[in-house]
Each structure stands twice: as structure tokens, then as C-alpha cells.
Design a protein around this motif. Structure first.
Motif, PDB file in Angstrom:
ATOM      1  N   THR A 188       6.583  26.077  11.661  1.00  0.00           N
ATOM      2  CA  THR A 188       6.588  27.207  10.730  1.00  0.00           C
ATOM      3  C   THR A 188       5.995  26.817   9.381  1.00  0.00           C
ATOM      4  OG1 THR A 188       8.533  28.170  11.800  1.00  0.00           O
ATOM      5  CG2 THR A 188       8.063  28.882   9.561  1.00  0.00           C
ATOM      6  N   LEU A 189       6.390  25.658   8.876  1.00  0.00           N
ATOM      7  CA  LEU A 189       5.875  25.189   7.586  1.00  0.00           C
ATOM      8  C   LEU A 189       4.379  24.903   7.658  1.00  0.00           C
ATOM      9  CD1 LEU A 189       8.783  22.791   6.559  1.00  0.00           C
ATOM     10  CD2 LEU A 189       8.211  24.972   5.480  1.00  0.00           C
ATOM     11  N   GLY A 222       2.432  28.182   7.993  1.00  0.00           N
ATOM     12  CA  GLY A 222       2.529  28.945   6.753  1.00  0.00           C
ATOM     13  C   GLY A 222       1.524  28.505   5.714  1.00  0.00           C
ATOM     14  N   ILE A 230       5.978  32.220   3.720  1.00  0.00           N
ATOM     15  CA  ILE A 230       5.358  30.987   3.238  1.00  0.00           C
ATOM     16  C   ILE A 230       3.896  31.236   2.875  1.00  0.00           C
ATOM     17  CG2 ILE A 230       4.704  28.631   3.881  1.00  0.00           C
ATOM     18  CD1 ILE A 230       7.151  28.615   5.752  1.00  0.00           C
TER      19      ILE A 230
END
Length: 304
Positions: free
Chosen positions: A15-16, A19, A263
Motif C-alpha cells: 500500500t505504501l 501510494g 497516500i
């Protein structure tokens, strides 16, 4: 360590990485066109897979021709079409807009599940889908009269990127469960390497600019961009996504995907100084509200 725990930890990392990937696409596009960026992105990814294999870090299982072709077929949707539409779409859109469009992923996943897998949806979830679609329509409409931040072309391409990922979820789940995740990732990366290099080199050959294919590699920012996008956002995230699909349901994965738009939007505003227009705020709020209704209500029902 529990396999499900590893899958969830991997999803957080994925996810990071995704993002912030929009930020690095924008960085790469300052030095090269989207087709060269995609080609060099998968050059870096393919090189990373070869090095990992050469040093014995990963093992790639033998795959029959029939299964190999199935994986290649799935890879046409992800990563090929997903990253292709996304990268070209970011030529016409901001990272903030990309984040808003990406927020539709759980909505479209739920809709596709109901349509093709006959999964049931509640009244609140149907309402959430309607609200998100209304927000998207507003973004489309505002794109025709706003020059900054909102683009119809960008919205269409980014939406096609999200649809490609949904198709990957729908047709890839069963396939992922019968193969090692690193083997799947390697074949997917190889598919992207071949397809995007054919497109980039073919385009340069047609235009008579073959020497320009290598010029972006002289820029440090471009090298940083392709390493991040190729090694982290292509190889590592594909591995983590494939691993998650083996051990976690697609619905649970879509919950983590809700964090990616936030993000991406924050990265665009804080790091690139992008302006978020009133139209984007209005349409984006509607999209995110719909996501909350769909995922929030769905999670509550599953828990009960």
C-alpha cells in the motif's frame, strides 16, 4: 510466522509503495515519454528478477506451456494494461486525481463480484456504488471546463487502469492459488518487459529516434524513478499482491487498497505542491463516501 500475518504485513508495505508510485511516475515523465518510462521500468524489474534468481534469493518453479500461457494472459491485465493506462493517464492528470480514481477499486471489485460471481450486495452497498459513480460522473463533467487538475482523458485512462486491476482480481484468484507467487511475478514481469520494449522501440523506429530510447538514462532522477517503479512498485508489489491473493480474499485486499488513494493525494499535495480544485474535492468526496459505505457496511456484515 503465520502466512496470513505475512500476507497482511505485505499488503501494508504494498500500500505504501503503490501510494508513492504516482509521485515517481511524475518524476520519470519529466525526463522521458510514458512509453520509454514503462520500458525502462520493466527493464529494471526484469534485471532485478534475473539477479535474484542468479544469486539464489528466489526460485522459479517449472511451469507447463499451458499454465505459462494462462499466466501471460492474466498479466496482460496486470501489470501490462494496469500500469500502461496508469502511466499514460498521469500525463493528463495529477497524482491527486489518480488517487481519487483509484478509490473506485473496491467499488468496481464489488460490482464485478455481484455481476460475474453472483455475490450479494446490501441496499447500503448499492447506495455506496451509486454515490461513487455520481462522484466519478461529476469528475468527468468538470474535466471539460477545467484546465488545471482535472482531465477527461486522464480520468478515462486512469479508470481503465483500475478496471484492468479488477479483471485481474476476478480471473486471477484461482490461478494464483495453484502457483508459487514468485513464479507468477517473474512471468508477469517478463511479459511487461517484452510488451513495453516492443512498444517503445517500435515507436522510436517509426519516428526515426532510436537513439532517444537511451537518453533518459543519463538523468539521475529518471534512474531513481525506474528503480523505484521497476524493483519496488513492479517486482515487490506484484509478489506481495500474488502472495496476498493466495492467502486472503479479494474483498479483504480491497480494504487495504482504500489507503492508497489517501497516500497518493497527500503525496501530490505535500511533495509536488499540486492544487486540488473544488471539482476534485467535490467529486473525490463523493467517491470516498461511496467507498466507506460499500466497504464499511460490507465489513460489518461479514463480521456479524
Amino acid at each position: 510466522m503465520n502466512k496470513k500475518f505475512r500476507a497482511y504485513a505485505g499488503l501494508i508495505l504494498m500500500t505504501l509503495i503503490i501510494g508513492f508510485s504516482f509521485l515517481f511516475v511524475k518524476m520519470g515523465q519529466t525526463c522521458a515519454n510514458s512509453y520509454d518510462l514503462l520500458a525502462h521500468r520493466f527493464n529494471a524489474a526484469f534485471l532485478a528478477v534475473l539477479l535474484l534468481k542468479a544469486f539464489g534469493v528466489i526460485k522459479i518453479e517449472k511451469t507447463g506451456r499451458k499454465e505459462w500461457l494462462k499466466i501471460v494472459g492474466v498479466s496482460l491485465f496486470y501489470p501490462v494494461m494496469c500500469f500502461g493506462f496508469q502511466t499514460v493517464g498521469l500525463e493528463y492528470a495529477s497524482t491527486s486525481q489518480a488517487g481519487i480514481i483509484l478509490a473506485l477499486l473496491p467499488i468496481l471489485t464489488l460490482f464485478a463480484g455481484a455481476l460475474f460471481l453472483k455475490e450479494k450486495t446490501s441496499v447500503w452497498q448499492k447506495a455506496g456504488i451509486a454515490v461513487s459513480v455520481a462522484g466519478l460522473i461529476f469528475l468527468f463533467a468538470s474535466g471539460s471546463n477545467q484546465s488545471e487538475g482535472t482531465s477527461v482523458a486522464g480520468t478515462v485512462l486512469l479508470l481503465l487502469s483500475v478496471v484492468s486491476m479488477v479483471v485481474y482480481y476476478m480471473i486471477g484468484k484461482k490461478l494464483m492459488q495453484s502457483h508459487d507467487s514468485m513464479t507468477l511475478t517473474s512471468i508477469m514481469v517478463f511479459s511487461g518487459f517484452i510488451i513495453f520494449n516492443v512498444l517503445a522501440v517500435g515507436r522510436h523506429a517509426f519516428l526515426g529516434t532510436l537513439s532517444d530510447y537511451f537518453k533518459p538514462l543519463a538523468h539521475v532522477n529518471f534512474l531513481i524513478s525506474v528503480v523505484y517503479l521497476g524493483v519496488l512498485s513492479s517486482v515487490l508489489t506484484s509478489f506481495l499482491s500474488n502472495y496476498a491473493l493466495i492467502h486472503i480474499s479479494t474483498t479483504q485486499i480491497s480494504v487495504f487498497n482504500n489507503l492508497i488513494p489517501l497516500i497518493a493525494i497527500a503525496a501530490g499535495v505535500l511533495l509536488l505542491g499540486e492544487h486540488v480544485s473544488a471539482a476534485q474535492i467535490t467529486g473525490g468526496t463523493a467517491v470516498l463516501t461511496g467507498v466507506v459505505l460499500v466497504v464499511g457496511i460490507g465489513y460489518k456484515q461479514r463480521k456479524q
